[in-house]
Every structure is written in structure tokens, then in C-alpha cells.
Design a protein around this motif. Structure first.
Motif, PDB file in Angstrom:
ATOM      1  N   SER A  26       0.822  -1.209   0.000  1.00 45.29           N
ATOM      2  CA  SER A  26       0.000   0.000   0.000  1.00 45.29           C
ATOM      3  C   SER A  26       0.858   1.262   0.000  1.00 45.29           C
ATOM      4  CB  SER A  26      -0.923   0.001   1.218  1.00 45.29           C
ATOM      5  OG  SER A  26      -0.162   0.062   2.422  1.00 45.29           O
ATOM      6  N   MET A  27       2.128   1.166   0.447  1.00 47.67           N
ATOM      7  CA  MET A  27       3.019   2.316   0.491  1.00 47.67           C
ATOM      8  C   MET A  27       3.831   2.444  -0.795  1.00 47.67           C
ATOM      9  SD  MET A  27       5.743   3.332   3.499  1.00 47.67           S
ATOM     10  CE  MET A  27       4.436   3.194   4.711  1.00 47.67           C
ATOM     11  N   PHE A  28       4.172   1.329  -1.418  1.00 43.88           N
ATOM     12  CA  PHE A  28       4.994   1.342  -2.617  1.00 43.88           C
ATOM     13  C   PHE A  28       4.230   0.717  -3.785  1.00 43.88           C
ATOM     14  CE2 PHE A  28       8.147   1.225   0.873  1.00 43.88           C
ATOM     15  CZ  PHE A  28       8.801   2.417   0.602  1.00 43.88           C
ATOM     16  N   ASP A  29       4.639   1.075  -4.995  1.00 40.61           N
ATOM     17  CA  ASP A  29       4.025   0.526  -6.196  1.00 40.61           C
ATOM     18  C   ASP A  29       4.317  -0.969  -6.303  1.00 40.61           C
ATOM     19  OD1 ASP A  29       3.358   3.148  -6.689  1.00 40.61           O
ATOM     20  OD2 ASP A  29       4.938   3.464  -8.174  1.00 40.61           O
ATOM     21  N   ARG A  30       3.329  -1.707  -6.749  1.00 40.53           N
ATOM     22  CA  ARG A  30       3.501  -3.135  -6.916  1.00 40.53           C
ATOM     23  C   ARG A  30       4.198  -3.407  -8.244  1.00 40.53           C
ATOM     24  NH1 ARG A  30       0.274  -7.572  -9.071  1.00 40.53           N
ATOM     25  NH2 ARG A  30      -1.132  -5.992  -9.903  1.00 40.53           N
ATOM     26  N   PRO A  31       5.342  -4.088  -8.237  1.00 38.24           N
ATOM     27  CA  PRO A  31       5.957  -4.441  -9.521  1.00 38.24           C
ATOM     28  C   PRO A  31       5.066  -5.412 -10.281  1.00 38.24           C
ATOM     29  CG  PRO A  31       7.092  -5.527  -7.716  1.00 38.24           C
ATOM     30  CD  PRO A  31       6.115  -4.584  -7.084  1.00 38.24           C
ATOM     31  N   TYR A  57       8.661  -2.448 -13.643  1.00 36.62           N
ATOM     32  CA  TYR A  57       7.673  -1.377 -13.537  1.00 36.62           C
ATOM     33  C   TYR A  57       7.352  -0.891 -14.950  1.00 36.62           C
ATOM     34  CZ  TYR A  57       8.940  -1.617  -8.634  1.00 36.62           C
ATOM     35  OH  TYR A  57       9.156  -2.054  -7.349  1.00 36.62           O
ATOM     36  N   PRO A  58       6.316  -0.061 -15.140  1.00 36.54           N
ATOM     37  CA  PRO A  58       5.884   0.276 -16.507  1.00 36.54           C
ATOM     38  C   PRO A  58       6.971   0.863 -17.406  1.00 36.54           C
ATOM     39  CG  PRO A  58       4.196   0.908 -14.946  1.00 36.54           C
ATOM     40  CD  PRO A  58       5.377   0.465 -14.130  1.00 36.54           C
ATOM     41  N   LYS A  59       7.874   1.692 -16.868  1.00 36.32           N
ATOM     42  CA  LYS A  59       8.835   2.388 -17.725  1.00 36.32           C
ATOM     43  C   LYS A  59      10.288   1.998 -17.473  1.00 36.32           C
ATOM     44  CE  LYS A  59       5.919   6.480 -18.337  1.00 36.32           C
ATOM     45  NZ  LYS A  59       5.837   7.960 -18.186  1.00 36.32           N
ATOM     46  N   VAL A  80      17.254   0.125 -15.318  1.00 40.27           N
ATOM     47  CA  VAL A  80      17.329  -0.206 -16.739  1.00 40.27           C
ATOM     48  C   VAL A  80      16.052   0.296 -17.392  1.00 40.27           C
ATOM     49  CG1 VAL A  80      17.667  -2.012 -18.451  1.00 40.27           C
ATOM     50  CG2 VAL A  80      18.669  -2.259 -16.161  1.00 40.27           C
ATOM     51  N   PRO A  81      16.123   1.272 -18.290  1.00 43.75           N
ATOM     52  CA  PRO A  81      14.904   1.812 -18.911  1.00 43.75           C
ATOM     53  C   PRO A  81      14.252   0.814 -19.854  1.00 43.75           C
ATOM     54  CG  PRO A  81      16.858   2.750 -19.933  1.00 43.75           C
ATOM     55  CD  PRO A  81      17.340   1.940 -18.774  1.00 43.75           C
ATOM     56  N   GLY A  82      12.951   1.028 -20.096  1.00 45.17           N
ATOM     57  CA  GLY A  82      12.209   0.167 -21.008  1.00 45.17           C
ATOM     58  C   GLY A  82      11.098  -0.566 -20.298  1.00 45.17           C
ATOM     59  N   SER A  83      10.119  -1.022 -21.062  1.00 41.46           N
ATOM     60  CA  SER A  83       8.968  -1.698 -20.475  1.00 41.46           C
ATOM     61  C   SER A  83       9.256  -3.163 -20.137  1.00 41.46           C
ATOM     62  CB  SER A  83       7.773  -1.630 -21.431  1.00 41.46           C
ATOM     63  OG  SER A  83       8.111  -2.235 -22.675  1.00 41.46           O
ATOM     64  N   GLY A 104      11.747  -0.271  -2.451  1.00 41.64           N
ATOM     65  CA  GLY A 104      10.570  -0.209  -3.297  1.00 41.64           C
ATOM     66  C   GLY A 104      10.573   1.025  -4.174  1.00 41.64           C
ATOM     67  N   VAL A 105       9.500   1.182  -4.951  1.00 42.68           N
ATOM     68  CA  VAL A 105       9.316   2.301  -5.876  1.00 42.68           C
ATOM     69  C   VAL A 105       7.982   2.964  -5.583  1.00 42.68           C
ATOM     70  CG1 VAL A 105       8.848   2.878  -8.313  1.00 42.68           C
ATOM     71  CG2 VAL A 105      10.744   1.369  -7.733  1.00 42.68           C
ATOM     72  N   ARG A 106       7.984   4.277  -5.629  1.00 40.46           N
ATOM     73  CA  ARG A 106       6.734   5.027  -5.536  1.00 40.46           C
ATOM     74  C   ARG A 106       6.712   6.045  -6.673  1.00 40.46           C
ATOM     75  NH1 ARG A 106       2.824   6.296  -1.549  1.00 40.46           N
ATOM     76  NH2 ARG A 106       1.114   7.273  -2.702  1.00 40.46           N
ATOM     77  N   ASP A 107       5.999   5.712  -7.741  1.00 42.34           N
ATOM     78  CA  ASP A 107       5.785   6.597  -8.890  1.00 42.34           C
ATOM     79  C   ASP A 107       7.088   7.238  -9.381  1.00 42.34           C
ATOM     80  OD1 ASP A 107       4.251   7.750 -10.862  1.00 42.34           O
ATOM     81  OD2 ASP A 107       3.818   9.533  -9.684  1.00 42.34           O
ATOM     82  N   GLY A 108       8.076   6.427  -9.657  1.00 42.78           N
ATOM     83  CA  GLY A 108       9.326   6.935 -10.212  1.00 42.78           C
ATOM     84  C   GLY A 108      10.390   7.259  -9.193  1.00 42.78           C
TER      85      GLY A 108
END
Length: 251
Positions: A26-31, A57-59, A80-83, A104-108
Motif C-alpha cells: 500500500s506504500m509502494f508501487d507493486r511491480p 515497472y511500466p517504464k 534499466v529503462p524500457g517496459s 521499493g518504488v513510488r511513482d518513479g
């Protein structure tokens, strides 16, 4: 980085899809996906086992390398960039972003711990954005209380660790507490009781390093308190939030 003379034997590749459960999710984005590749040395003298974990992650992908045979680096994390880049030992476009356990990651924004926890559960952390243009470093006890995004930045709540250069053995009887209040914004807080922690330090030093035991009262103090940290661009601010203030001598 891996060395042409280091030979590794393949052990396994695991692919995981994470459910929408758990407080951390709930705090970080789900991969979207996690791929784990593990190698073991083909020879005993070829280095420690290596685990590569790729978080998609998406990007971009976050690749965490644990057990790198190079010295003084247990964890190394790359962006590493890319989808859907490949999860492999080396990626041509990878950009190293962190040198501690990946949180974790939160929106970039990417979160990393730094080093092992201290005697009081204190440890550093690093936050960087995916393009590497913003980096935040501070110290905390425990986990983040909350993470939320604002325009061009992030707002964090956590228990902050603040080392200072003067002693709090005598509490508010000296100018040290006034200086700490001015530096942290703890203007309405009472001085923490720190003498017992200093006495514990004295007993430890007396047993292990008696030559340094007598100056224990002068050791610099570290305080911990609840804080809201706001980081937007190059601007950074720390605002105390309700909660106790604790203290211990720095080593």
C-alpha cells in the motif's frame, strides 16, 4: 564488472507475480513482475554466490545484484529503462542508482536502505528518481510511516535520526539542547532523558576500552524524533510531528 576469469554455474530462474496484499504494497508501487536469477561459483575461489533480482515497472526495471564478487559491495542496484528489458548479468543501458538493499518504488522514486541497522535500529536511506537527477539521504529508525507524492517531489513521515556535535549528558542544563532544538525545529519539546544511555556507554567502554572511558560525558548526542520531510526539486524541509524525543550518545 564480472571478470572474464570468474566462472558461474546457473542454479535457477524464478518468476513471481505479486498479489495486492500487505502493508508494504500500500506504500509502494507493486511491480508487475519479479524475476530472480541465481548463480553459484564454479570454483570455490571464484567469489560468493550471486543473486540477480529484477523488478519490473511500466517504464523501467530495477535490477538488484546481491553477492557481487567485487569488494565492499553486497548490494548494487541498477535502473534499466524500457517496459520489458532482459534480466541478465549486465545490461548495456543500466545506470547504477543505489548501493544498499532495495526497498521499493513510488511513482518513479526509488527507495534504498543504506548499510546495516545500528544499535538503536537506526540506518541510513537513499531516495532517487528514475532519471537520477534527484537524490535524498537521511537517517531513520524503523520503516517509513507514510510516503506521498507532491508536484515535483515527495513527502515522507518517519522517525528521524539526528546526530549533533555536543553532549546531552546534563540534559537542558547546557546550551546543547537549545542548539538541537534550533537545528531540528523541536522548539516545544522537552529535553530527552539521556543520562542513563551515557552511563551504559561508560560501562561498555570501561570493560572494552578503559583508556577512553573517562570522557564518556562529552560524547556527542544523537536524538530521534518523528518528522515530516518534504523534498521538491532542490528544496528540502523537515517539520517535527507529534511523538517522543529519544537520545543516546554517538560512538
Amino acid at each position: 564488472m564480472w571478470g572474464s576469469r570468474l566462472l558461474y554455474s546457473f542454479i535457477f530462474i524464478a518468476t513471481c507475480f505479486l498479489p495486492h496484499t500487505g502493508a508494504a504494497q500500500s506504500m509502494f508501487d507493486r511491480p508487475a513482475e519479479i524475476v530472480v536469477i541465481q548463480f553459484s561459483p564454479a570454483r570455490k575461489d571464484a567469489g560468493s554466490p550471486v543473486t540477480i533480482s529484477c523488478f519490473y515497472y511500466p517504464k523501467f526495471m530495477v535490477k538488484v545484484i546481491k553477492g557481487d564478487p567485487s569488494p565492499n559491495r553486497e548490494y548494487a542496484s541498477a535502473i534499466v529503462p524500457g517496459s520489458k528489458p532482459s534480466c541478465e548479468k549486465t545490461n548495456r543501458t543500466e545506470d547504477y542508482a543505489g548501493w544498499g538493499p532495495f526497498t521499493g518504488v513510488r511513482d518513479g522514486f526509488l527507495f534504498f536502505d543504506s548499510g546495516s541497522p545500528g544499535d538503536h535500529g537506526d540506518r541510513g536511506f537513499v531516495i532517487t528518481n528514475s532519471n537520477g537527477r534527484m537524490q535524498i539521504f537521511d537517517w531513520k529508525v524503523g520503516t517509513f510511516q507514510s510516503v506521498r507524492l507532491v508536484l515535483g517531489g515527495v513527502v515522507l513521515r518517519y522517525r528521524r535520526v539526528f546526530p549533533y556535535h555536543c553532549s546531552l549528558y546534563y540534559g537542558p542544563a547546557t546550551a546543547c539542547w537549545s542548539e538541537i532544538k534550533a537545528a531540528t525545529g523541536l522548539t516545544n519539546a522537552s529535553a530527552p532523558e539521556c543520562r542513563a544511555a551515557y552511563e551504559d556507554l561508560y560501562r561498555t567502554y570501561k570493560m572494552k576500552w578503559p583508556q577512553w572511558a573517562m570522557d564518556f560525558k562529552t560524547h556527542p548526542a544523537t536524538v530521534s524524533y518523528n518528522v515530516e520531510a518534504r523534498v521538491q526539486g532542490r528544496e528540502k524541509s523537515f517539520t517535527p510531528t507529534p511523538g517522543s524525543v529519544e537520545c543516546w550518545p554517538s560512538y
